[in-house]
Design a protein around this motif. Structure first.
Motif, PDB file in Angstrom:
ATOM      1  N   UNK A 793      19.163  57.448  17.185  1.00  0.00           N
ATOM      2  CA  UNK A 793      20.105  57.924  16.169  1.00  0.00           C
ATOM      3  C   UNK A 793      21.278  58.648  16.818  1.00  0.00           C
ATOM      4  N   UNK A 794      21.041  59.366  17.909  1.00  0.00           N
ATOM      5  CA  UNK A 794      22.150  60.022  18.616  1.00  0.00           C
ATOM      6  C   UNK A 794      23.109  58.982  19.197  1.00  0.00           C
ATOM      7  N   UNK A 795      22.551  57.909  19.728  1.00  0.00           N
ATOM      8  CA  UNK A 795      23.392  56.863  20.282  1.00  0.00           C
ATOM      9  C   UNK A 795      24.169  56.145  19.178  1.00  0.00           C
ATOM     10  N   UNK A 796      23.509  55.952  18.025  1.00  0.00           N
ATOM     11  CA  UNK A 796      24.206  55.330  16.893  1.00  0.00           C
ATOM     12  C   UNK A 796      25.355  56.228  16.426  1.00  0.00           C
ATOM     13  N   UNK A 797      25.150  57.531  16.440  1.00  0.00           N
ATOM     14  CA  UNK A 797      26.211  58.464  16.043  1.00  0.00           C
ATOM     15  C   UNK A 797      27.389  58.358  17.017  1.00  0.00           C
ATOM     16  N   UNK A 798      27.094  58.271  18.301  1.00  0.00           N
ATOM     17  CA  UNK A 798      28.147  58.108  19.309  1.00  0.00           C
ATOM     18  C   UNK A 798      28.930  56.816  19.058  1.00  0.00           C
ATOM     19  N   UNK A 799      28.222  55.713  18.855  1.00  0.00           N
ATOM     20  CA  UNK A 799      28.892  54.428  18.634  1.00  0.00           C
ATOM     21  C   UNK A 799      29.749  54.461  17.372  1.00  0.00           C
ATOM     22  N   UNK A 800      29.271  55.157  16.348  1.00  0.00           N
ATOM     23  CA  UNK A 800      30.042  55.285  15.110  1.00  0.00           C
ATOM     24  C   UNK A 800      31.323  56.062  15.354  1.00  0.00           C
ATOM     25  N   UNK A 801      31.231  57.127  16.156  1.00  0.00           N
ATOM     26  CA  UNK A 801      32.425  57.898  16.479  1.00  0.00           C
ATOM     27  C   UNK A 801      33.453  57.041  17.226  1.00  0.00           C
ATOM     28  N   UNK A 802      32.981  56.225  18.142  1.00  0.00           N
ATOM     29  CA  UNK A 802      33.892  55.343  18.884  1.00  0.00           C
ATOM     30  C   UNK A 802      34.601  54.394  17.925  1.00  0.00           C
ATOM     31  N   UNK A 803      33.844  53.830  16.975  1.00  0.00           N
ATOM     32  CA  UNK A 803      34.441  52.940  15.976  1.00  0.00           C
ATOM     33  C   UNK A 803      35.515  53.666  15.163  1.00  0.00           C
ATOM     34  N   UNK A 804      35.197  54.893  14.754  1.00  0.00           N
ATOM     35  CA  UNK A 804      36.132  55.664  13.936  1.00  0.00           C
ATOM     36  C   UNK A 804      37.411  55.974  14.711  1.00  0.00           C
ATOM     37  N   UNK A 805      37.279  56.358  15.954  1.00  0.00           N
ATOM     38  CA  UNK A 805      38.453  56.699  16.764  1.00  0.00           C
ATOM     39  C   UNK A 805      39.394  55.509  16.885  1.00  0.00           C
ATOM     40  N   UNK A 806      38.845  54.353  17.203  1.00  0.00           N
ATOM     41  CA  UNK A 806      39.682  53.171  17.384  1.00  0.00           C
ATOM     42  C   UNK A 806      40.317  52.734  16.068  1.00  0.00           C
ATOM     43  N   UNK A 807      39.530  52.760  14.990  1.00  0.00           N
ATOM     44  CA  UNK A 807      40.045  52.312  13.696  1.00  0.00           C
ATOM     45  C   UNK A 807      41.113  53.256  13.169  1.00  0.00           C
ATOM     46  N   UNK A 808      40.948  54.563  13.370  1.00  0.00           N
ATOM     47  CA  UNK A 808      41.981  55.514  12.954  1.00  0.00           C
ATOM     48  C   UNK A 808      43.278  55.260  13.720  1.00  0.00           C
ATOM     49  N   UNK A 809      43.161  55.028  15.014  1.00  0.00           N
ATOM     50  CA  UNK A 809      44.352  54.770  15.821  1.00  0.00           C
ATOM     51  C   UNK A 809      45.091  53.519  15.344  1.00  0.00           C
ATOM     52  N   UNK A 810      44.325  52.529  14.851  1.00  0.00           N
ATOM     53  CA  UNK A 810      44.916  51.275  14.382  1.00  0.00           C
ATOM     54  C   UNK A 810      45.246  51.317  12.893  1.00  0.00           C
ATOM     55  N   UNK A 811      45.045  52.455  12.250  1.00  0.00           N
ATOM     56  CA  UNK A 811      45.264  52.625  10.804  1.00  0.00           C
ATOM     57  C   UNK A 811      44.408  51.663   9.985  1.00  0.00           C
ATOM     58  N   UNK A 812      43.254  51.312  10.524  1.00  0.00           N
ATOM     59  CA  UNK A 812      42.316  50.451   9.798  1.00  0.00           C
ATOM     60  C   UNK A 812      41.290  51.347   9.107  1.00  0.00           C
ATOM     61  N   UNK A 813      41.716  51.998   8.040  1.00  0.00           N
ATOM     62  CA  UNK A 813      40.850  52.993   7.399  1.00  0.00           C
ATOM     63  C   UNK A 813      39.606  52.357   6.797  1.00  0.00           C
TER      64      UNK A 813
END
Length: 1092
Positions: A793-813
């Motif tokens: 679950x900790x690793x899944x949380x990390x992967x989710x954060x990575x997804x959020x960072x990239x999507x925010x940068x690309x304005x893919x809300x």
């Protein structure tokens, strides 16, 4: 000004697309509605009418879909929901003070309870001002600024506005939590025409007076009075949506400071030769007696003869017909027949045009027709723009009342005769018999006169697009008027170059082509409006005394401008070489187009033309986010004016979101009655109230029927209370860049269920932490004690954060919301919580608890706390109210003093903080566990297992066996089995191979190396299972046969799109696999049956 009208699409599709500017001194007439959509000029190509016909066809289909089940039950179509119990926050909390979260945690989620008090506290604490960053320990040296598209002061929000707020606020809150110095400026547009119309109706209703019964100053006092009473409502609606705007910098376009900026802009542009006065053809509303902008013109599609109500007329007026009449040819026995939908304009005809190659008219080139009523001779001219295939191939030319004819008159040096005045009545040029008559009343008299003179050649139904004023409902009349125009050719070139050079980025990038095409064909922009409410044009007409005027010819250039009358006087004195006191000035009574002041917003809101600290810090803005329908009306004008007046682009990026449509694909529009008030979604509303709003909307009778029926089908029980957070999350869950947002209330209701899921998760978390639990420790110190599920679950949380960072940068809300919802619902709740419940839930009975179990409980509770806490911070930009409420409830368990008092100013989680807890192998291996669990549950459901937990055998490879053993506890819990037996012939690290699965077991296939086995049940269960599987097989076989027949058709490869063929192939594969599994299980069950 937030939403462009439906006119945009028809403009771009038709000849002479909307043009803002050109380099010519005289403004092209195409700045208004194309005549082809109204007067049916033969200059219009028949091919250009096809998009209109297609649009009408689609509209009829949508109406049919709505009305098809009229009168039937709404079950199945409408939003299904049951009324939820509502909770109200009752603790004594004065406005602006922090909400008390020490009270008992309510048992269920209620938006009304959650959203109480937080906004007032955020605002009072100053969290939304850029100055807060100076107090932030995680501040970074970066700014983020933007303005909200200023809504009309008269308006109320609709879902299009809510989408804008949801997207912009998500970006603003994200940047603020990252430590940026953030400025998001609220604003309100004075909405000249709309506001004046509202106040005029109010005065007529309450006092029985018209605007003309007041002096200009008296009327403006009434407008300001209304604005002060009602003008703040739009701001309250924005606050209800949770918009984290800096209200201390709120900007109204009629404020003194903003008005000075408007005057300064006008004067500078005049000085630069970019504003000039000339005669041009404009959109004119006779009811308002004013020119109006393109965005205030609605396109009314007529399929044929239609009777419509027109302001100022007692009876309905006929539209949607084409009339043909003849002009006799002078000194010739023949005639030329022309067709028109507007016979009242024929008094202003100055020529007849034909195509030079049309064989029918070769003998009449250069001849003249005699006008039957004015005796005027009309030349027969040739022009290649005439469409020979449309109508008779000959077209009447009325330059003063038709945009296409205006351009033609420029090419052929034709006179322009105005026969309809600004009040909609016929002018003296139309003749004594029609002078002073209303234009549509004159229409029938003209037809009668043509019949009498035996020149009438018939009338037929004709599909057309009627331009209607969105403010007054009046039919637009193109009129020639002396107006002020902005010359935009050079500014447009700079705007194109800015995109080509990469200085300005337009997202999505496919709008770049649209941007270039439109700006390359731009025409001059009429900025005069014949109103009282607005920025009075700072231009003055000059009159010289008799002595000074001797020998002076003022001519058309008798205007001066200035920041005030005194400056204008000095300019006039220099211009005409006379003493200032000898000059008489009269200020132009017109006001500037509202879009002129709106175009200054990015820098005027920061104090321009003064070099304020805000202007120096936050200009250019970081980004402009708005609807794609405003790319021309607002975005292009901001870029042109900003670059010209400040020397800089007003923003670095333009982010365009798509239109919000209803479930039937129709654009949400007041004229269709399908607009949904976001406050109705937030607070809930009954069907009765929704229907009342349709009646209050003053719609066309047919549209009213369609709108009411759509509501009855979609919301048979009204709209449930969904709350702000659910609405915002639902709006941001759509892919906004490129695809239209087809939002249904059912989707918002689904997000409300997600809110409740979050609420119940926190209830469980608080219960697991307990009342006397010491502050939760950091995960760093527990890393060596993490279980396999903790690591996963900790690793899944990390992967989710990575997804959020990239999507925010690309304005893919939408990608951010999808990742966060998936993590919370599927990873955290469906898997992790289910696995750790046995560890976290305290068991009674006084049993001794081992030291290992206490340690495991502390570790799992810490992992759960951090997962929930971090997830709340990640969700905060989308769900500010709920995340604040839940985050505050977790603070007593936080180790050390909280760095900030609110989640809205906490650091936004970054993946680097959890990099040490990234275990990619755990995530990869757990995919097998998820597949095993899915097959196991499916197999149990098919075998009729309900309560008892069966044993399960797994035949698999050694590597798969290692993974199953590693997640042994998770497999037992999630698969709902009593024991896990692994059958691996090669053995697993010394573990002896288990015995083979019992004979007659049910088999489920995970992949080619992994199979699950469940022992057969009792004879009775076996019979039931055989019947159930046989029934399922009988259902699937026809489905498979149907798809196979479709793909075997001869047109399958040529007519079916590739992506649909792939979907069908996948469906076939799935059905075949399921049928094979059923057959295998039936064979096992048949073999296991006791012989009778």
């Amino acid at each position: 000004m937030w939403s462009a009208g439906s006119v945009l699409g028809s403009r771009l599709a038709g000849r002479g697309a909307v043009r803002l500017c050109s380099s010519s001194q005289t403004p092209p007439s195409s700045s208004s509605f194309s005549s082809s959509s109204y007067s049916s000029s033969s200059l219009k190509s028949t091919s250009a009418q096809r998009p209109q016909a297609e649009k009408q066809r689609r509209r009829r289909e949508r109406e049919k879909a709505i009305l098809s089940a009229r009168g039937t039950t709404a079950e199945g179509d409408g939003v299904k929901w049951s009324e939820k119990q509502r909770l109200v926050y009752t603790a004594q909390t004065p406005p602006g003070t922090k909400k008390d979260t020490s009270v008992a945690f309510p048992p269920f989620y209620s938006p009304e309870y959650v959203e109480s008090s937080w906004y007032q506290w955020w605002e009072k604490e100053g969290f939304f001002s850029p100055e807060w960053q100076e107090r932030s320990p995680h501040a970074v040296d970066s700014t983020f600024s933007l303005c909200i598209p200023p809504p009309n002061v008269t308006g109320t929000l609709h879902l299009g506005h809510a989408l804008t707020v949801a997207v912009e606020d998500a970006l603003v809150r994200w940047r603020r939590m990252q430590g940026h110095k953030v400025l998001w400026v609220p604003g309100c547009d004075h909405a000249g025409i709309a506001t004046q119309a509202v106040v005029e109706r109010r005065l007529l209703k309450e006092q029985g007076k018209r605007r003309q019964d007041f002096t200009r100053e008296e009327f403006l006092q009434e407008v300001w009075k209304w604005k002060n009473e009602k003008g703040e409502e739009i701001y309250q609606q924005l606050k209800s949506l949770g918009a984290s705007l800096d209200w201390s910098r709120a900007c109204f376009t009629m404020d003194p400071g903003f008005s000075r900026a408007v005057t300064e802009a006008f004067v500078r542009l005049c000085d630069a030769g970019l504003i000039y006065r000339a005669e041009g053809l404009v959109n004119w509303s006779c009811a308002l007696e004013s020119a109006i902008s393109d965005i205030e013109v609605d396109s009314k599609e007529l399929s044929g003869r239609t009777m419509l109500s027109v302001p100022g007329y007692e009876h309905r007026v006929e539209f949607g017909t084409m009339l043909t009449f003849a002009y006799p040819i002078e000194d010739h026995s023949g005639e030329v027949a022309v067709s028109t939908t507007r016979p009242e304009t024929m008094l202003g005809d100055v020529a007849v045009a034909v195509h030079p190659s049309d064989p029918r008219y070769q003998d009449v080139h250069g001849k003249r027709c005699r006008h039957p009523f004015t005796d005027r001779l009309l030349p027969i001219i040739t022009d290649a723009a005439v469409d020979m295939q449309l109508g008779t191939g000959a077209v009447k030319v009325t330059p003063a009342h038709d945009h296409t004819d205006f351009l033609l008159s420029q090419r052929h040096t034709l006179p322009r005769l105005t026969v309809i005045g600004g009040d909609g009545r016929m002018t003296p040029l139309s003749g004594h018999w029609l002078e002073g008559m209303k234009r549509f009343d004159a229409r029938q008299l003209i037809i009668n006169a043509l019949v009498e003179k035996k020149l009438f050649r018939g009338k037929r139904e004709h599909a057309m697009t009627l331009p209607v004023c969105s403010r007054s409902g009046d039919v637009i009349e193109p009129l020639l008027k002396e107006q002020w125009f902005v010359r935009c050719g050079e500014m447009a070139e700079k705007a194109i170059q800015a995109v080509d050079d990469g200085q300005l980025e337009i997202l999505p990038h496919f709008y770049t082509k649209t941007w270039k095409n439109w700006l390359s064909n731009i025409s001059d922009w009429c900025i005069s409006r014949q109103l009282w409410w607005g920025h009075q044009i700072p231009a003055y007409k000059v009159e010289l005394p008799q002595s000074a005027a001797a020998g002076q010819e003022l001519g058309p250039d008798q205007w001066v401008w200035g920041r005030n009358e005194e400056e204008a006087r000095q300019r006039a004195a220099i211009k005409y070489g006379v003493k200032p006191e000898a000059i008489r000035l009269t200020q132009d009574p017109d006001v500037l187009d509202t879009w002129f002041s709106s175009g200054l917003f990015p820098f005027a809101m920061l104090g321009w033309p003064q070099q304020t600290s805000d202007l120096q810090c936050f200009y250019p803005n970081s980004i402009l986010e708005t609807g794609s329908d405003l790319i021309f009306f607002w975005v292009a004008r901001m870029v042109m004016l900003g670059t010209e007046l400040t020397g800089q682009l007003p923003f670095k990026q333009v982010l365009l979101h798509s239109l919000v449509r209803d479930k039937y694909g129709r654009k949400m529009s007041k004229s269709l009655g399908n607009v949904i008030d976001p406050l109705d979604v937030i607070h809930g509303v009954s069907l009765e109230r929704l229907q009342e709003k349709v009646v209050e909307g003053n719609l066309d009778p047919r549209e009213q029927v369609v709108a009411a029926e759509a509501q009855r089908k979609d919301f048979p029980n009204g709209i449930p209370q969904c709350g702000t957070d659910a609405l915002r999350f639902a709006l941001c869950s759509h892919k906004m860049q490129g695809d239209d947002v087809s939002l249904s209330v059912a989707q918002v209701l689904s997000c409300r269920h997600f809110c409740n899921k979050m609420w119940q998760t926190l209830r469980f978390t608080l219960g697991a932490l307990g009342d006397n639990t010491p502050p939760v420790g950091g995960l760093e110190e527990m890393e060596t004690s993490l279980s396999s599920m903790d690591r996963w679950i900790c690793s899944r949380l990390y992967s989710t954060q990575v997804q959020c960072e990239q999507a925010f940068q690309d304005y893919e809300l939408h990608a951010v919301t999808a990742a966060l919802r998936s993590f919370w619902v599927h990873s955290l709740c469906d898997i992790y919580l289910e696995c750790v419940k046995p560890v976290l839930v305290r068991q009674g009975g006084g049993n001794l608890v081992s030291e290992d179990s206490v340690r495991a409980r502390l570790v799992s509770s810490a992992v759960l706390y951090h997962c929930v806490s971090v997830s709340l911070a990640l969700l905060s930009p989308f769900m500010p109210f709920l995340t604040e409420e839940l985050w505050q409830r977790l603070q007593p368990f936080r180790g050390g003093a909280a760095a900030q008092s609110s989640l809205v100013v906490q650091p936004y989680p970054h993946s680097s903080q959890l990099a040490h807890l990234h275990f990619p192998e755990e995530e990869k291996d757990f995919l097998l566990i998820q597949e095993v669990v899915q097959v196991a549950r499916s197999l149990q459901a098919q075998s009729g297992v309900t309560k008892e937990k069966p044993a399960m055998w797994v035949a698999c490879s050694p590597s798969q066996a290692q993974i199953l053993l590693h997640f042994h506890a998770a497999v037992l819990t999630l698969s709902q089995i009593s024991s896990l037996n692994i059958s691996c012939p090669e053995g697993v690290d010394g573990l002896l191979p288990c015995s083979t699965p019992p004979a007659g077991s049910l088999v489920g296939v995970v992949d080619h190396t992994c199979q699950l086995h469940f022992p057969a049940q009792s004879e009775r269960n076996i019979k039931q299972q055989i019947a159930r599987l046989s029934q399922r097989r009988d259902k699937l076989v026809p489905k498979l046969e149907e798809i196979l027949d479709r793909i075997q058709s001869k047109d399958h490869l040529t007519k079916v799109p590739a992506h649909v063929r792939v979907q069908m192939d996948n469906k076939i594969s799935t059905l075949q696999q399921e049928l094979k599994t059923i057959e295998d299980q039936l064979k096992v069950l048949q073999d296991a049956r006791t012989p009778e």
